[in-house]
Design an enzyme around this catalytic site. Structure first.
Site, mmCIF file in Angstrom:
data_model
loop_
_atom_site.group_PDB
_atom_site.id
_atom_site.type_symbol
_atom_site.label_atom_id
_atom_site.label_comp_id
_atom_site.label_asym_id
_atom_site.label_seq_id
_atom_site.Cartn_x
_atom_site.Cartn_y
_atom_site.Cartn_z
ATOM 1 N N HIS A 194 4.333 1.634 0.188
ATOM 2 C CA HIS A 194 4.605 2.342 -1.074
ATOM 3 C C HIS A 194 5.927 1.825 -1.652
ATOM 4 O O HIS A 194 6.908 1.686 -0.917
ATOM 5 C CB HIS A 194 4.680 3.856 -0.823
ATOM 6 C CG HIS A 194 4.899 4.620 -2.095
ATOM 7 N ND1 HIS A 194 3.883 4.863 -2.988
ATOM 8 C CD2 HIS A 194 6.026 5.140 -2.640
ATOM 9 C CE1 HIS A 194 4.373 5.512 -4.035
ATOM 10 N NE2 HIS A 194 5.672 5.705 -3.846
ATOM 11 N N THR A 237 -0.409 -9.478 -3.411
ATOM 12 C CA THR A 237 0.772 -10.194 -2.891
ATOM 13 C C THR A 237 1.153 -9.660 -1.506
ATOM 14 O O THR A 237 1.670 -10.411 -0.676
ATOM 15 C CB THR A 237 1.987 -10.103 -3.840
ATOM 16 O OG1 THR A 237 2.402 -8.737 -3.946
ATOM 17 C CG2 THR A 237 1.665 -10.664 -5.209
ATOM 18 N N ASN A 238 0.912 -8.398 -1.250
ATOM 19 C CA ASN A 238 1.197 -7.862 0.091
ATOM 20 C C ASN A 238 0.208 -8.403 1.121
ATOM 21 O O ASN A 238 0.579 -8.663 2.267
ATOM 22 C CB ASN A 238 1.193 -6.330 0.083
ATOM 23 C CG ASN A 238 2.516 -5.780 -0.417
ATOM 24 O OD1 ASN A 238 3.524 -5.856 0.284
ATOM 25 N ND2 ASN A 238 2.528 -5.278 -1.635
ATOM 26 N N ILE A 297 -7.115 7.303 -3.409
ATOM 27 C CA ILE A 297 -6.618 8.241 -2.393
ATOM 28 C C ILE A 297 -7.765 8.594 -1.452
ATOM 29 O O ILE A 297 -8.833 9.053 -1.893
ATOM 30 C CB ILE A 297 -6.021 9.497 -3.062
ATOM 31 C CG1 ILE A 297 -4.765 9.093 -3.845
ATOM 32 C CG2 ILE A 297 -5.681 10.565 -2.009
ATOM 33 C CD1 ILE A 297 -4.107 10.213 -4.620
ATOM 34 N N LEU A 298 -7.553 8.352 -0.158
ATOM 35 C CA LEU A 298 -8.619 8.563 0.822
ATOM 36 C C LEU A 298 -8.684 10.030 1.242
ATOM 37 O O LEU A 298 -7.652 10.700 1.369
ATOM 38 C CB LEU A 298 -8.369 7.670 2.043
ATOM 39 C CG LEU A 298 -8.471 6.162 1.751
ATOM 40 C CD1 LEU A 298 -7.899 5.344 2.896
ATOM 41 C CD2 LEU A 298 -9.917 5.758 1.458
ATOM 42 N N MET A 316 -5.698 1.245 -4.523
ATOM 43 C CA MET A 316 -5.434 2.310 -5.489
ATOM 44 C C MET A 316 -6.514 3.384 -5.482
ATOM 45 O O MET A 316 -7.154 3.655 -6.492
ATOM 46 C CB MET A 316 -5.287 1.703 -6.894
ATOM 47 C CG MET A 316 -4.178 0.703 -7.002
ATOM 48 S SD MET A 316 -2.568 1.433 -6.577
ATOM 49 C CE MET A 316 -1.500 0.003 -6.784
ATOM 50 N N ASP A 366 0.897 9.899 0.485
ATOM 51 C CA ASP A 366 2.234 9.396 0.845
ATOM 52 C C ASP A 366 2.986 10.350 1.770
ATOM 53 O O ASP A 366 4.228 10.322 1.836
ATOM 54 C CB ASP A 366 3.086 9.094 -0.412
ATOM 55 C CG ASP A 366 2.469 8.029 -1.292
ATOM 56 O OD1 ASP A 366 1.889 7.065 -0.740
ATOM 57 O OD2 ASP A 366 2.546 8.145 -2.521
#
Ligand code: GAR
Length: 210
Positions: free
Chosen positions: A115, A18-19, A98-99, A96, A156
């Site tokens: 986020h 949706t984003n 984490i880089l 989903m 984050d």
């Protein structure tokens, strides 16, 4: 005068998208004008976000850890694909995974993430999707929201670009809260941040050029 120079944007997704749709709509409406979505990469072959990209005529790539055997191999393939498409800005929109530091350093201040909370609340490893809203309701906070931030090696933990607050209602469930935070906050601030960062990148008003 018609603007010609645009930042090449890749959107990384894993789920519903949706984003991504909010970004596509913003591009159509002329809210996102300094960047163009050139590529959508999913780490999940069945993500509905891929269908949204196809419907908008945006090229897609599916690059999964399962197919490639490791996170490292998946990241290398993503980096190679980004280079091939001459991508300037990466947008994580419900991605989903984490880089690693290796990845984030390669695109310093050129990766942004949305986020679903007001960072530094309810963020970091383990806080994603519905879990964020479950935690906010369990804590009993009265205000939550969404944050768009640059991505660095700390989950984050990168510099905040935009935030928007959303009031919690007494009868909220994680699901109702998630929907409201998306509609009132995420879908507004992600396109706005994409435009802001794209504009900085193309105007050269950015001390972080690679
Ligand atoms: C969004 O709420 C996004 O903020 C969240 O996952 C959802 C993806 O929805 N991302 C995270 O929790 C990242 N830590 P979408 O696929 O419909 O855009």
């Amino acid at each position: 005068m018609k603007q010609t120079k645009k930042a090449h944007i890749a959107v990384l997704v894993s789920g519903g998208g949706t984003n991504l749709q909010a970004l596509i709509n913003a591009q159509k409406k002329g809210i996102l004008t300094s960047g163009r979505i050139c590529l959508v990469i999913s780490n999940n072959a069945s993500a509905y976000a891929l269908k949204r990209a196809e419907n908008a005529g945006i090229p897609t790539a599916v690059i999964t850890r399962r197919d490639l055997g490791s996170q490292e191999a998946m990241e290398e393939k993503i980096l190679k694909t980004l280079k091939e498409h001459r991508i300037d800005l990466i947008i994580l929109a419900g991605f989903m995974s984490i880089l690693s530091e290796h990845f984030t350093k390669a695109y310093d201040h050129r990766i942004i993430n949305v986020h679903p909370s007001l960072i530094p609340s309810f963020c970091g490893e383990g806080f994603y999707g519905l879990k964020v809203h479950e935690a906010a309701l369990a804590k009993g906070v009265k205000v939550t929201g969404a944050t768009v931030h640059f991505v660095n090696e700390i989950p984050d933990g990168g510099e905040i670009i935009l935030q928007k607050a959303v009031y919690i209602r007494e009868d909220d469930t994680p699901e109702t809260l998630q929907k409201r935070v998306m509609r009132l906050a995420e879908w507004q601030i992600l396109p706005a941040a994409a435009e802001k960062v794209s504009k900085e990148l193309i105007s050269g008003d950015c001390s972080r050029d690679r």
